[in-house]
Write an enzyme that holds these catalytic residues in place. Structure first.
Site, PDB file in Angstrom:
ATOM      1  N   ASP A 181      -2.869   4.665  -2.416  1.00 45.28           N
ATOM      2  CA  ASP A 181      -3.941   5.169  -1.804  1.00 45.28           C
ATOM      3  C   ASP A 181      -3.903   6.464  -1.692  1.00 45.28           C
ATOM      4  OD1 ASP A 181      -4.854   5.308   1.543  1.00 45.28           O
ATOM      5  OD2 ASP A 181      -4.043   7.298   1.328  1.00 45.28           O
TER       6      ASP A 181
ATOM      7  N   GLU B 289      -6.413   3.566  -5.966  1.00 42.45           N
ATOM      8  CA  GLU B 289      -7.936   3.831  -4.288  1.00 42.45           C
ATOM      9  C   GLU B 289      -8.496   4.985  -4.881  1.00 42.45           C
ATOM     10  OE1 GLU B 289      -9.733   4.892   0.130  1.00 42.45           O
ATOM     11  OE2 GLU B 289      -7.961   6.191  -0.827  1.00 42.45           O
TER      12      GLU B 289
ATOM     13  N   HIS C 265     -10.572  -2.111   4.684  1.00 39.92           N
ATOM     14  CA  HIS C 265     -10.355  -2.381   5.681  1.00 39.92           C
ATOM     15  C   HIS C 265     -10.752  -0.709   6.107  1.00 39.92           C
ATOM     16  CE1 HIS C 265      -7.899   0.526   3.119  1.00 39.92           C
ATOM     17  NE2 HIS C 265      -7.820   1.058   4.515  1.00 39.92           N
ATOM     18  N   ASP C 266     -11.746  -0.290   5.584  1.00 40.17           N
ATOM     19  CA  ASP C 266     -12.265   1.489   5.414  1.00 40.17           C
ATOM     20  C   ASP C 266     -14.147   1.321   4.933  1.00 40.17           C
ATOM     21  OD1 ASP C 266     -10.131   2.701   4.969  1.00 40.17           O
ATOM     22  OD2 ASP C 266     -10.383   3.114   3.094  1.00 40.17           O
TER      23      ASP C 266
ATOM     24  N   ASP D  75       1.080  -1.095   0.196  1.00 42.03           N
ATOM     25  CA  ASP D  75       0.182   0.040   0.190  1.00 42.03           C
ATOM     26  C   ASP D  75       1.097   1.092  -0.138  1.00 42.03           C
ATOM     27  OD1 ASP D  75      -2.709   1.437   0.289  1.00 42.03           O
ATOM     28  OD2 ASP D  75      -3.497   0.121   1.873  1.00 42.03           O
TER      29      ASP D  75
END
Ligand code: GLC
Ligand code: CA
Length: 560
Positions: free
Chosen positions: A203, A265, A329-330, A98
């Site tokens: 990200d 993302e 995870h969000d 990431d």
């Protein structure tokens, strides 16, 4: 057509902090991951995406990076990482990092330098602005974490200026307009790629470019931070003209020189604007994670789900590839958000997985989905950890909302739902740690855990294994074209995947109801062989079938 490896891959996302703790400090770590690699291998996935492992003050669990070229001591050492990488590679598993290019931690040495003086060589690595005449922030932007009273600007007394932070005040945005910053980022990326990592999950990648002149948002201020005059406008720094030049330049200088996967993302990106990023001939990024299915507070209907999938799948006709995932995870947990985590937990977890793994694109599995882990409901804000839930809670309380009401509003969507420790077995702390876990374990762990699932004749993990194996055995899953049947049906999701060598039919019931319906004639005219089902108690033959059980999922192949 020869495929890229990432088009054939199945990716498993590891939130290291919550995966497996090897040394009893309550924090998951790399040696913990190493100890579980055989299980990951058994699942059949061939790529891991790690949430950020870099050195970090852990204000946002690693998305606040203070050193891009080191591993956070709570996760282990760089040598541990190298060992893991080598081991994973030897098992046929690639490793994707990431990467946070939009901001760093305020404890990063660049920022430490940057704040020292207006003429420091690192000053322009970040976005600094003088106060307005009345001393106020340069504009009305609110930060996404609702921190403080909400502004996206933090005043720094040392030089009397504000710096921009779209997220936490501990996470200043970097300045991609500044060439030395770009070069530094390229160098850092090359360093990881030369070490052998297989790509990046990027990200907030569509936020690197800020709008010229940093103008006020025109959105009306909304509670809770609206009362202070700030506006949380997630669109204003997203997909800003110029973003594509930045990405193409990174691609040219770095990514294109390696055989890697890049997945961006991209919040606030609809299928309309997506091709600009993912059309292969644009030389930007390979795929994006869009949030047209999973993001909003409102759960979309089954018809909206189908319509959205159709729009994204259509992009694939234009030399582009897409990702398939429902949560990460969000977000809340997949089975809690889209399935039924009570009486239909097992069938609905499998049904959702069936969609993710048999629709076109690369499937991503978030840790715990393969055993049907569920949302957690903590009774007090003190048990929550993540910045967004806490920031929003605090501003709601300040605006006069009662604690019960505030928590009630935040619980279902809190990102901590996905971040409680992995449930390995029914021993203390679900076998995640021998110490005190950094965040509480989900109280359902005695019932829902890896060991129990593996022993169950109805194992979700086994079902995932079959789905992933299907991707290897059935070319139509990767290569096949795609067509929805019964598009208008409000509960059934039915589609064909067809390539030169075979035709697959996927029939799923996306609801708690028993559905009575006949499949279309064009299906009934042929003989189909069932190759996968999530319900042991239904007849294997399609002919004459008029009833579909709640959350039923079946895959058939056309018999010659
Ligand atoms: C992304 C990450 C999220 C993080 C944010 C800021 O949305 O997925 O976890 O808080 O970026 O880096
Ligand atoms: Ca540990």
């Amino acid at each position: 057509m020869k495929k890229e490896w990432w088009q054939e891959a199945v990716v498993y996302q590891i939130y290291c902090k919550s995966f497996c703790d090897s040394n009893g400090d309550g924090i998951g770590d790399l040696r913990g991951v190493i100890s579980k690699l055989p299980d990951i291998k058994e699942l059949g996935v061939n790529c891991i995406w790690f949430n950020p492992l870099y050195r970090s003050p852990q204000v946002d669990n690693g998305y606040d990076i203070s050193d891009y070229q080191d591993i956070d001591p709570s996760y282990g050492t760089l040598d541990d990482f190298k060992e893991l990488l080598e081991l994973a590679h030897s098992m046929g598993i690639r490793v994707v990092m990431d990467l946070v290019l939009n901001h760093t931690s305020d404890e990063h040495k660049w920022f430490q330098e940057s704040r020292k003086s207006k003429d420091n060589p690192y000053r322009n690595y970040y976005v600094w602005r003088a106060p307005k005449e009345n001393g106020k922030e340069p504009n009305n932007w609110g930060n996404y974490f609702y921190e403080g009273r909400g502004s996206a600007w933090q005043f720094d007394e040392l030089t009397g200026e504000y710096y921009l932070h779209n997220y936490s005040w501990k996470m200043p945005d970097v300045n991609w307009e500044y060439e030395p910053l770009r070069q530094e980022m390229y160098k850092m990326m090359r360093w990881w790629l030369d070490l052998g990592v297989d790509g990046f999950r990027l990200d907030a990648i569509n936020r690197l470019k800020k709008p010229a002149g940093l103008p006020d948002s025109k959105m009306p201020p909304a509670p809770p931070v609206g009362i202070y005059g700030y506006v949380v406008d997630r669109a204003i720094c997203t997909n800003v003209p110029g973003i594509h030049e930045i990405l193409r330049e990174i691609n040219k200088n770095v990514w294109s020189q390696y055989d890697i996967m890049t997945v961006g993302e991209t919040g606030n990106l609809s299928s309309d604007g997506a091709l600009d990023y993912i059309c292969q001939s644009h030389n930007e990024i390979d795929m994006v994670f869009h949030f047209e299915i999973g993001k909003n507070a409102n759960i979309i209907t089954v018809n909206q789900y189908k319509e959205t999938q159709q729009r994204w799948i259509d992009l694939m006709k234009h030399n582009a590839w897409i990702s398939q995932f429902l949560t990460n995870h969000d977000s809340p947990r997949q089975v809690s958000r889209f399935g039924n985590d009570k009486e239909y937990r097992v069938p609905s977890a499998k049904m959702l997985a069936t969609l993710v793994h048999t629709m076109p694109g690369t499937p991503f599995v978030y840790q715990g989905e393969e055993i049907g882990m569920t949302n957690v409901y903590f009774d007090t804000i003190d048990d929550y950890n993540e910045r967004y839930t806490i920031g929003k809670y605090n501003t709601m309380i300040e605006a006069g909302v009662s604690p019960e009401k505030a928590l009630g509003k935040l619980r279902d969507l809190s990102r901590d739902n996905a971040r409680t420790p992995y449930q390995w077995n029914d021993s203390a702390n679900a076998g995640f740690t021998t110490g005190k876990p950094w965040i509480k374990v989900n109280p359902r762990y005695p019932e829902i855990n890896f060991e129990a699932d593996r022993k169950s004749p109805d194992s979700i993990f086994e079902y995932y294994k079959k789905l992933i194996q299907m991707r290897r055995d059935h070319p139509a899953i990767i290569d096949g074209n795609f067509r929805f049947l019964m598009m208008e049906h409000p509960q059934m999701v039915v589609y064909l995947r067809k390539c030169a060598r075979e035709t697959l039919l996927v029939v799923t019931n996306f609801s708690d109801d028993k559905i009575k319906i006949e499949l279309p004639q064009e299906i009934q005219d042929f003989t189909w062989e069932r190759i996968l089902t999530n319900r042991a108690d239904t007849q294997p033959s399609l002919s004459g079938r008029t009833e579909w059980l709640p959350w039923e999922a079946e895959v058939y192949t056309l018999s010659e």
